[in-house]
Design a protein around this motif. Structure first.
Motif, PDB file in Angstrom:
ATOM      1  N   UNK A   1       0.840  -1.184   0.000  1.00  0.00           N
ATOM      2  CA  UNK A   1       0.000   0.000   0.000  1.00  0.00           C
ATOM      3  C   UNK A   1       0.881   1.242   0.000  1.00  0.00           C
ATOM      4  N   UNK A   2       0.392   2.291  -0.605  1.00  0.00           N
ATOM      5  CA  UNK A   2       1.140   3.537  -0.596  1.00  0.00           C
ATOM      6  C   UNK A   2       0.521   4.531  -1.557  1.00  0.00           C
ATOM      7  N   UNK A   3       0.760   5.792  -1.313  1.00  0.00           N
ATOM      8  CA  UNK A   3       0.232   6.824  -2.188  1.00  0.00           C
ATOM      9  C   UNK A   3       0.891   6.753  -3.566  1.00  0.00           C
TER      10      UNK A   3
ATOM     11  N   UNK B   1      -7.743   2.107  -0.333  1.00  0.00           N
ATOM     12  CA  UNK B   1      -8.002   1.307   0.855  1.00  0.00           C
ATOM     13  C   UNK B   1      -8.905   0.150   0.421  1.00  0.00           C
ATOM     14  N   UNK B   2      -8.333  -1.035   0.252  1.00  0.00           N
ATOM     15  CA  UNK B   2      -9.089  -2.151  -0.303  1.00  0.00           C
ATOM     16  C   UNK B   2     -10.178  -2.645   0.649  1.00  0.00           C
ATOM     17  N   UNK B   3      -9.990  -2.445   1.930  1.00  0.00           N
ATOM     18  CA  UNK B   3     -11.054  -2.847   2.860  1.00  0.00           C
ATOM     19  C   UNK B   3     -12.294  -1.989   2.640  1.00  0.00           C
ATOM     20  N   UNK B   4     -12.092  -0.703   2.361  1.00  0.00           N
ATOM     21  CA  UNK B   4     -13.243   0.149   2.048  1.00  0.00           C
ATOM     22  C   UNK B   4     -13.840  -0.251   0.704  1.00  0.00           C
ATOM     23  N   UNK B   5     -12.985  -0.658  -0.237  1.00  0.00           N
ATOM     24  CA  UNK B   5     -13.482  -1.128  -1.527  1.00  0.00           C
ATOM     25  C   UNK B   5     -14.327  -2.386  -1.348  1.00  0.00           C
TER      26      UNK B   5
ATOM     27  N   UNK C   1     -14.965  15.417  -7.887  1.00  0.00           N
ATOM     28  CA  UNK C   1     -15.170  13.970  -7.771  1.00  0.00           C
ATOM     29  C   UNK C   1     -15.385  13.696  -6.280  1.00  0.00           C
ATOM     30  N   UNK C   2     -16.641  13.681  -5.877  1.00  0.00           N
ATOM     31  CA  UNK C   2     -16.987  13.737  -4.462  1.00  0.00           C
ATOM     32  C   UNK C   2     -16.397  12.570  -3.671  1.00  0.00           C
ATOM     33  N   UNK C   3     -16.519  11.331  -4.211  1.00  0.00           N
ATOM     34  CA  UNK C   3     -16.029  10.177  -3.472  1.00  0.00           C
ATOM     35  C   UNK C   3     -14.519  10.227  -3.281  1.00  0.00           C
ATOM     36  N   UNK C   4     -13.804  10.705  -4.317  1.00  0.00           N
ATOM     37  CA  UNK C   4     -12.343  10.802  -4.209  1.00  0.00           C
ATOM     38  C   UNK C   4     -11.949  11.877  -3.197  1.00  0.00           C
TER      39      UNK C   4
ATOM     40  N   UNK D   1     -10.313  11.208   4.386  1.00  0.00           N
ATOM     41  CA  UNK D   1     -10.301  10.070   5.318  1.00  0.00           C
ATOM     42  C   UNK D   1      -8.914   9.451   5.405  1.00  0.00           C
ATOM     43  N   UNK D   2      -8.213   9.391   4.263  1.00  0.00           N
ATOM     44  CA  UNK D   2      -6.881   8.796   4.267  1.00  0.00           C
ATOM     45  C   UNK D   2      -5.918   9.621   5.117  1.00  0.00           C
ATOM     46  N   UNK D   3      -6.068  10.954   5.040  1.00  0.00           N
ATOM     47  CA  UNK D   3      -5.229  11.827   5.864  1.00  0.00           C
ATOM     48  C   UNK D   3      -5.457  11.537   7.345  1.00  0.00           C
ATOM     49  N   UNK D   4      -6.727  11.393   7.721  1.00  0.00           N
ATOM     50  CA  UNK D   4      -7.066  11.070   9.106  1.00  0.00           C
ATOM     51  C   UNK D   4      -6.425   9.749   9.529  1.00  0.00           C
ATOM     52  N   UNK D   5      -6.513   8.743   8.653  1.00  0.00           N
ATOM     53  CA  UNK D   5      -5.958   7.429   8.959  1.00  0.00           C
ATOM     54  C   UNK D   5      -4.440   7.491   9.098  1.00  0.00           C
ATOM     55  N   UNK D   6      -3.782   8.218   8.206  1.00  0.00           N
ATOM     56  CA  UNK D   6      -2.317   8.311   8.238  1.00  0.00           C
ATOM     57  C   UNK D   6      -1.829   8.929   9.546  1.00  0.00           C
ATOM     58  N   UNK D   7      -2.495   9.998   9.967  1.00  0.00           N
ATOM     59  CA  UNK D   7      -2.104  10.647  11.224  1.00  0.00           C
ATOM     60  C   UNK D   7      -2.325   9.695  12.395  1.00  0.00           C
TER      61      UNK D   7
END
Length: 478
Positions: free
Chosen positions: A168-170, A284-288, A425-428, A434-440
Motif C-alpha cells: 500500500x502507498x500513495x 483502501x481495499x477494505x473500504x473497496x 469527484x466527491x467520493x475521491x 479520510x486517508x489523511x485522518x488514517x495516516x495521522x
C-alpha cells in the motif's frame, strides 16, 4: 567456542523435543519453558540467552507480550517466533517488535526451517550498509534515519517466505520498486519478474494479458499468445493498481491464485503456474470491499502480509539523498542544489511523492543554465509553502493547538476553492480526507508502540481508545 544458550517457549512437547534435539546437535545449550509463567520464572533467574524460540499461541500468555519481555530483559537476544498460517499477521507484528524471523507451523519445509535457524546461529544477516546497497540497486534511496530502514528490513525477511504481499502507498511512493526489491532478494530472483498495471489496460484486453489466448480466440487473434501467468512462472507476478481490476477479472484471478491453474482464452488445456503474487494499490481495499467494489476473498488471498510505504512527507530526511543521486545520474554531477532550496523541498507536502520531486528537479535543471539550483528555480507553490512554526504567547503551539489551528485553515482553503460541483469527484475528495485522518492516526499509534515497548493495553489506556479501535486504525484483523 562457547556454546549458544537457547530458550524454547512452546506448550507442545513434540515441538520442544524436536528443537531440543536439533539445537543440541548444533552444540547449543537448550532450556525449555512450556508456559508464559515458566518463561518469566526463567528470566528472573538472570541467565542470558543468545536465541529465543517463542510460540505466539500459548494457553496462558500472549506471544507478542512474551517477545517484548524477552527483548526488554535481553536486547541482544535474537528471537524467532512460531506461528500457524492464521496468525501470520501477528508474526509480522513480532518482527516489527524485534523478532529476527518466524517459522510457520506445521514444520513441513525442514530445509527452510534449518536455513532460518542456521542464519541466526551463524549470525548471517545483512548489515544496514548492505541493505542500503541492495535497495539502491533497485532504485530505493533513503537516509540512515529513514522509516524506510524498518520497512526494507522487514521486506527482506518476508521476501524469503512463500507468502503473497500487498503493498500500500500513495501514488509516486515507489511501490513497483519495492516489488522488484522483494523479488530480487527472494529465492525466485533467478526467475522472471513480470508486472502489469490493472488500471491501465481495458477490461477486454486485461484477461488476455493475464491468461494468454489461443489463435482465433477472438477477432484479431491471428496467433496464440502467452499471458503473464505463463511468462512469470516460477517468478513473481506484480499486479499494480489491483484495486482497479474489474470484478469479472477478480473472480478469475481468485481461482488461479487458489488453485494455481488457468486456461488461455479460447483454449481447453489447463495450465499450472507457480507464482509469487505481489500486488500494489493506492486505495483502501477494505473500504473497496465494504463498497462491493473488491472481493473480500481475493483480498484475503493477496494480503498474505501488507507493507505500507511511507509518503515522502513522512521521510523528509530522504529528500537530499534522492535529489543528489538523481542529479548525479541524470546530469553527471553538472548540477548541485543550494541548501536553502533543499530546506524548501524538505518542508513541502509532496502529494505526488518521489515521482513529483524528481519532476520538479528535472524542470529546475531544464530551465536553469548555471550549476547551482537555487530557491528561485523551484515552482512558486514550493517556495510559498513554508511558514514559520506558529507560536502563542508562551512559545510554540502544542501539537493539539497546532492541529486545531491548521484544521480550521485547511477547511477554509478547501471550501474557498470549491466552485461548481461539476468540477468535484466527491467520493475521491472524501476518500483523500479520510486517508489523511488514517495516516495521522497510524503515525501516532506506531510512535506510541515504540514508547510503550509494544504494550498495546497501556497505549490504549494512554490514548483513551479500545484495543479493537487501535487494531482497526492499524488496519489489522482481530
Amino acid at each position: 567456542m562457547m556454546k549458544k544458550r537457547v530458550l524454547i517457549i512452546d506448550d507442545e512437547v513434540e515441538v520442544t523435543s524436536f528443537f531440543t534435539y536439533f539445537l543440541q546437535s548444533q552444540q547449543c545449550e537448550v532450556t525449555v519453558a512450556h508456559s508464559g509463567r515458566e518463561m518469566h520464572h526463567l528470566l528472573e533467574e538472570g541467565t542470558d540467552y543468545q536465541l529465543a524460540l517463542i510460540d505466539l499461541k500459548l494457553p496462558d500468555a500472549n506471544g507478542l507480550e512474551l517477545l517484548t519481555a524477552v527483548k526488554k530483559r535481553m536486547p541482544a537476544c535474537e528471537a524467532i517466533v512460531m506461528t500457524g498460517y492464521s496468525t501470520i499477521k501477528s508474526a509480522v507484528t513480532a518482527m516489527q517488535l524485534g523478532a529476527r524471523d518466524y517459522l510457520e507451523k506445521p514444520f513441513d519445509d525442514l530445509d527452510s526451517l534449518e536455513s532460518v535457524l542456521f542464519s541466526v546461529l551463524e549470525q548471517n544477516t545483512s548489515t544496514d550498509d548492505e541493505l542500503a546497497r541492495t535497495a539502491r540497486h533497485f532504485g530505493i534511496l533513503y537516509a540512515g534515519s529513514s522509516p524506510m530502514v524498518t520497512l526494507l528490513t522487514l521486506a527482506e525477511k518476508l521476501a524469503k517466505k512463500a507468502i503473497n504481499v500487498l503493498i500500500e502507498g500513495e501514488t509516486g511512493t515507489g511501490k513497483e520498486l519495492l516489488a522488484r526489491f522483494l523479488h530480487g532478494v527472494s529465492p525466485r530472483a533467478a526467475f522472471p519478474f513480470v508486472g502489469i498495471n490493472c488500471g491501465a489496460i481495458p477490461e477486454t484486453l486485461l484477461e488476455s494479458e493475464l491468461f494468454g489466448h489461443e489463435k482465433g480466440a477472438f477477432t484479431g487473434a491471428v496467433k496464440g499468445r502467452k499471458g503473464f501467468f505463463e511468462l512469470a512462472n516460477n517468478g513473481t507476478l506484480f499486479l499494480d493498481e489491483i484495486g482497479e481490476a474489474p470484478l469479472s477479472i477478480q473472480v478469475k484471478l481468485l481461482r488461479t491464485i487458489e488453485t494455481g491453474e488457468y486456461m488461455r482464452i479460447g483454449g481447453e488445456q489447463t495450465w499450472k503456474s507457480n507464482i509469487r503474487f505481489v500486488s500494489a494499490t493506492n486505495r483502501n481495499l477494505e473500504r473497496e470491499v465494504d463498497g462491493n467494489r473488491f472481493r473480500a476473498d481475493l483480498l484475503y488471498r493477496l494480503e498474505g502480509v501488507k507493507l505500507t510505504i511511507p509518503s515522502l512527507r513522512e521521510r523528509p530526511d530522504d529528500i537530499p539523498v534522492i535529489v543528489q543521486d538523481y542529479l548525479e545520474k541524470k546530469y553527471g554531477g553538472a548540477y548541485r542544489i543550494d541548501e536553502e532550496a533543499l530546506s524548501l523541498l524538505k518542508t513541502y507536502s509532496w502529494p505526488g511523492n518521489v515521482r513529483q520531486l524528481l519532476n520538479v528537479i528535472n524542470q529546475a535543471a531544464a530551465i536553469h543554465e548555471g550549476p547551482l539550483l537555487l530557491p528561485e528555480h523551484l515552482p512558486a507553490a514550493i517556495r510559498s509553502h513554508t511558514a514559520p512554526l506558529p507560536q502563542n504567547e508562551s512559545g510554540p503551539l502544542s501539537v493539539q493547538q497546532f492541529v486545531e489551528q491548521e484544521a480550521i485553515r485547511f477547511q477554509e482553503n478547501i471550501m474557498s476553492r470549491i466552485g461548481s460541483i461539476d468540477d468535484i469527484q466527491f467520493d475521491i475528495l472524501l476518500e483523500r480526507i479520510r486517508r489523511l485522518e488514517t495516516e495521522v492516526g497510524r503515525h501516532v499509534i506506531r510512535k506510541g508502540l515504540g514508547e510503550t515497548n509494544g504494550n498495546r493495553q497501556l497505549l490504549s489506556e494512554k490514548l483513551g481508545i479500545s484495543k479493537r479501535t487501535l487494531r482497526y486504525i492499524l488496519n489489522e484483523k482481530d
